[in-house]
Design a protein around this motif. Structure first.
Motif, short mmCIF file in Angstrom:
data_model
loop_
_atom_site.label_atom_id
_atom_site.label_comp_id
_atom_site.label_asym_id
_atom_site.label_seq_id
_atom_site.Cartn_x
_atom_site.Cartn_y
_atom_site.Cartn_z
N GLY C 145 -13.66 -49.43 1.36
CA GLY C 145 -13.66 -48.70 2.62
C GLY C 145 -13.30 -47.24 2.45
N SER C 327 -16.65 -42.97 4.14
CA SER C 327 -15.49 -42.21 4.65
C SER C 327 -14.93 -41.31 3.57
CB SER C 327 -14.42 -43.03 5.37
OG SER C 327 -14.14 -44.26 4.82
N GLY C 360 -17.75 -43.74 8.98
CA GLY C 360 -17.28 -44.61 7.92
C GLY C 360 -15.86 -45.09 8.17
N SER C 364 -15.04 -48.96 8.36
CA SER C 364 -14.14 -49.72 7.49
C SER C 364 -13.01 -50.35 8.30
CB SER C 364 -13.60 -48.86 6.34
OG SER C 364 -13.17 -47.62 6.78
#
Ligand code: NA
Ligand code: NA
Ligand code: NA
Lengths: 376, 82, 376, 82, 376, 82
Positions: C145, C327, C360, C364
């Protein structure tokens, strides 16, 4: 498929209960008031958000082990409201009150908002569906003090299950002061009274400002120890502000510390806005009583000012500044100033109204001490 | 057995009277002590003989500036936290 | 002499064990990466220092009653990662994402880094010495993530004994984004694709920005309550930022509060870097899987962008910004911009890449919610 | 009895599929809602005709600079805590 | 009438005990010293206020469940003194010490103030009414370290019931450094010695400053782990300061964090100023010993400097800077500078004195480690 | 049975001697290591040939100003904490 079923069973949709949805709507309503109407946004925004978070089904954010349950410990222990009070003390200038100490009596009179409401809350038991114990009534009455941290502190001691409704009512009515107070102020005063100009405030020396929190604390210690935590932390903040040798502590107490605690306090108060505690007939009663409390307090303050003018006519007080005695700093002082300027645009009452305004903070802390001492 | 209404209302009335009395006494005492303190402080530190020469115009101008600054500060920050 | 013997017996030298020395070296290695290589220094410096402190023999700083044991309570309860997430929310501008919402799909695609890694972690059990339970695999997968507080939050719930290794891997790979991503991005795109210029972003009104955190929170509450703590605090931070009426809270949340919590969080994570938990074969597996996770996520984001261009060719997306979907804000958006400028120095992709970048983060957090809901 | 590998891998595969599906659905729903919101907001509040001379952005930027300068100045002073 | 009687019974007046009144007077005395005499106001103001608050009868602010009892947990756990020490580390520039490392020996010598006082405290048991255990003696001796957080940390571990008196003595004598030290310094030095000018300090590179906290920590870990919490947090603060990549953490550690913790620490220390623990013969002994400790430390530092001049006469040290070895940063360095300028107004010793000054902080932390390791 | 005075004083004397010895040894070791480090650092990074015209004090002051300004600027923007 098991996974999908398990997942569906864990969604909010499959677990939503009507009352949780209603409470989330209440939370969003508070956010709307805070952001769009600017109703005490510093508190009502975190409170509203906390209400939304704590009513999300299955998430358990306000339950044992959830974030808001930990934050609530800060209220239960009294730490958060007392730290806020310290920060408020560090933001308060007692100068105008020290320059004209008899305005303290206006701050005293306005506390009738508290004790009158206490009586009203007990009387409400006449109405079916309302069921307030003596402790409940005292906790509700403190709304009339128009002071957020004092209300939260007292409610957390006397009636924690009403804390959410009481805090919401207190901050909402504080935000409504510009609507609630003016009609009462106009109704109880004559045009001549509203035109009274007050003598310029004398200069208050730094020494007087430094000594005052000490005096207030000693008096509290001797006469009303139950108010000592509240008034003590208030005095500490004020001493840090005025003493001039610990400016870095003063700056932090007025800014970062109070900001962090405000976020935590608001969220934790919001976590008490659960359906079973808020969606009850009693909440309606609390909202009605809160409005009455503010009205009583405003009226008492104005009438007290008129009485003082009768007793000592040589040094008149504009009765509009009596309304500022409810506290709600600095909103009600501004209201007094504004209503005064409707009659004479060149009459600046703001500084004169700051005296009863900060006196109201002391007055409601004293009243809180009386309630904590006598109601158990 | 719940307490009857009069059993609730009577203590409420008593608390109202006692409470208001205490609040008044407390703050009235404070009024008196503040007065005494102001006199003591004034006695101990004689009033500084200042403000002799500057014209009221200057003072007014300074005050106007101060007001402007304070107004700006208040608007910028809006500390209505209570 | 007794005193001297007692003292010698209390020195670190007489009690040093090889593995503690190794872990202190690991700690100093992290400090080196943080300071000299500027690998996410805000977190890796406290983590590295915490690792050193907690491996000092006899000092017991990470043991029951030691400073770091108290700080670790802030992670165990979830308070620290959630407060960090609130601060990150207060730092996040959703404008670019709201201006071009389909970039959210890039943020979704990149989460394949998480779920692919989960599968990979389970497959690693084939290798002798590796022994990951389902929970372990899920906790490791969240590294993909590319979001520090989410990783720490999930790991503290699912596999606290792997927390140290997972946090170190997450932050290290986030720092390595400029090395890991570009080759993958170049391999999966053609020169023409990298030259695509995107239409200027439309103006996003303040109202849209204020409403968005509310929408996101409602959706989470209805569909995925297990993600509500994370997304809720993120939304609170963002609302405080955008609403415009509580700037003092926003400033504190973005600065002093997040700074203090970052120091505490880092030290507490470091306290989990003990020899018996870190010097194991599994840690190697975690480091390998972490690198794979970032690569998978990057590739998925880029490929998703190419797919979107096939589906709606009239409004093309530069596939490089797909890589920002992992991310790692704002690092991966900068990388997308930089790789794009290698082909055309006048093509400014940064703002366009911020859309998938912040998407992102949401993606996540959603994936974390899925893992927390389905893995127990 | 440890779970066999297929006992571990199969749920992993299932979780991967379900998980990616949910992430996509969630974010796709969000895309749709953002679009609807943008249209609603645009309908309700017609584009403001402001920015006459200086954009509010410019003013904000200037204020930010001022704040930064003042902050730096304030910061530079008084650190005598032991 | 019941209510009135109940209220009277709850007032402070009806419950005041003479010793509480005395302790409140002590608290106000500390406030006077802090505000009027500027005796270490950052600490003595909160300590004094805490003393007043905790001696208000019936209020129970320092008792179980009261605000100060919660704050005291921060001392009991060691968290507050260690965080303060971290902040002090972030404020400390080791440059002058690294430029002239032999000044470390002056910081070592001054610690005789600690160990001499330990012996003195034990000897005081000869006097009837004085009754110090070995632990008490060690806790009192640390006053000689002239370092507030170290004193509080050690006292909270070895003799919590003496914490209040020890903290008050430590901070008071630190404030009295400009009165205590000069006569001793003049008595032990000749005019020629006081006129010694020292070579300009060499430039210390940033790398050296970054490496130093690591070296200090490793040495502590190997030789004296019991000092590792104190020195470790000090080194963390200093590394955050010097590394240059986490300035936002450094800024917060030096300002808001240390300010908040200072308020809490001071109040919590004040809560230990209760009558039964402070109004005892032993407190007098502590005050006498504290003054002796500072005098011993000052003398040892000066004499050590003279010894160093005998041993290496080619590179002379002005013995006045030896007095700065007691720590009390930066007060004693300023005193050294001032006494030096009495002899030669153009002799700037301040930077030279900062070396032994910060060395004294390390020295007293090392001495604290010795006491914690050997006294149980 | 309380410990007799000599039972208390003797350990005190011992602690005094051991304690001062350790403090001296510790700090003396530090003196030595600092010296070694300074030499190593000096060897690895040869002394920069700067400080030609402007005094280091001036430069430091300017640097401090620059740092303050940059810090303020950086603070206001880019907060890459994640
Ligand atoms: Na009030
Ligand atoms: Na992500
Ligand atoms: Na010292």
């Amino acid at each position: 498929m098991d996974g999908l079923i398990q997942l569906w069973a864990s969604t909010g949709l499959s677990n939503f209960q009507a009352d949780q949805a209603v409470m989330m709507a209440v939370g969003f309503g508070l956010l709307y008031l805070a952001i769009k109407k600017e109703f005490e946004p510093l508190l009502l925004l975190p409170i509203g958000f906390g209400a939304v978070l704590s009513n999300i089904p299955m998430a358990g954010i306000a339950e044992e082990g959830g974030l808001l349950s930990y934050l609530y410990l800060g209220i239960k222990s009294g730490i958060f409201p007392l730290l806020i009070f310290m920060g408020v003390g560090a933001m308060t200038d007692f100068g105008p009150m020290l320059a004209n100490p008899k305005t303290l009596l206006l701050g005293a009179a306005a506390q009738f908002g508290i004790f009158g409401t206490l009586f009203g809350a007990l009387a409400l038991n006449l109405i079916p569906g309302m069921n307030f114990t003596f402790k409940d009534a005292a906790a509700i009455a403190i709304i009339g003090g128009a002071d957020g941290p004092t209300s939260i502190y007292v409610a957390s001691k006397l009636a924690p299950e009403l804390l959410g409704a009481i805090a919401v009512a207190a901050y909402s009515y504080m935000a409504l002061v510009p609507l609630i107070q003016p009609p009462i102020m106009r109704a109880l005063t004559t045009e001549e009274e509203r035109l009274i100009e007050m003598a310029q405030l004398r200069h208050v020396s730094r020494l007087e400002k430094i000594i005052f929190p000490g005096i207030l604390l000693i008096l509290t210690a001797m006469l009303l120890p139950s108010a000592a935590p509240l008034i003590g932390m208030f005095c500490l903040g004020n001493l840090i502000r005025e003493c001039g040798v610990v400016d870095r502590l003063s700056k932090t107490a007025q800014n970062e510390m109070i900001n962090v605690v405000t976020i935590f306090l608001g969220l934790a108060v919001g976590s008490k806005l659960s359906a079973d505690q808020f969606l009850r007939t009693e909440t309606l009663g609390i909202l009605v009583l809160g409005a009455l409390a503010f009205s009583f307090g405003t009226a008492s303050g104005v009438l007290m000012a008129k009485l003082m003018n009768v007793i000592s006519p040589e040094n008149k007080v504009n009765p509009l500044i009596g309304a500022a005695g409810v506290s709600a700093v600095p909103m009600s002082a501004r209201v007094a100033n504004k209503v005064g300027q409707e009659s004479n645009p060149h009459n600046f009452l703001l500084m004169h109204a700051m005296g009863p305004n900060v006196a109201g903070v002391i007055g409601s802390a004293v009243a809180a001490g009386v309630l904590l001492a006598l109601v158990q | 057995m719940e307490p009857s209404l009069s059993e609730l209302l009577l203590p409420g009335l008593k608390l109202m009277i006692i409470g208001m009395a205490i609040v008044y006494l407390f703050l009235a005492l404070l009024v008196w002590i503040i007065g005494v303190t102001a006199r003591l402080v004034g006695t101990m530190s004689p009033a500084p003989i200042q403000h002799t020469k500057r014209s009221s115009l200057e003072v007014e101008k300074e005050e106007a500036e101060l007001v402007a600054v304070i107004a700006a500060a208040v608007e910028c920050q809006s500390r209505s936290l209570n």
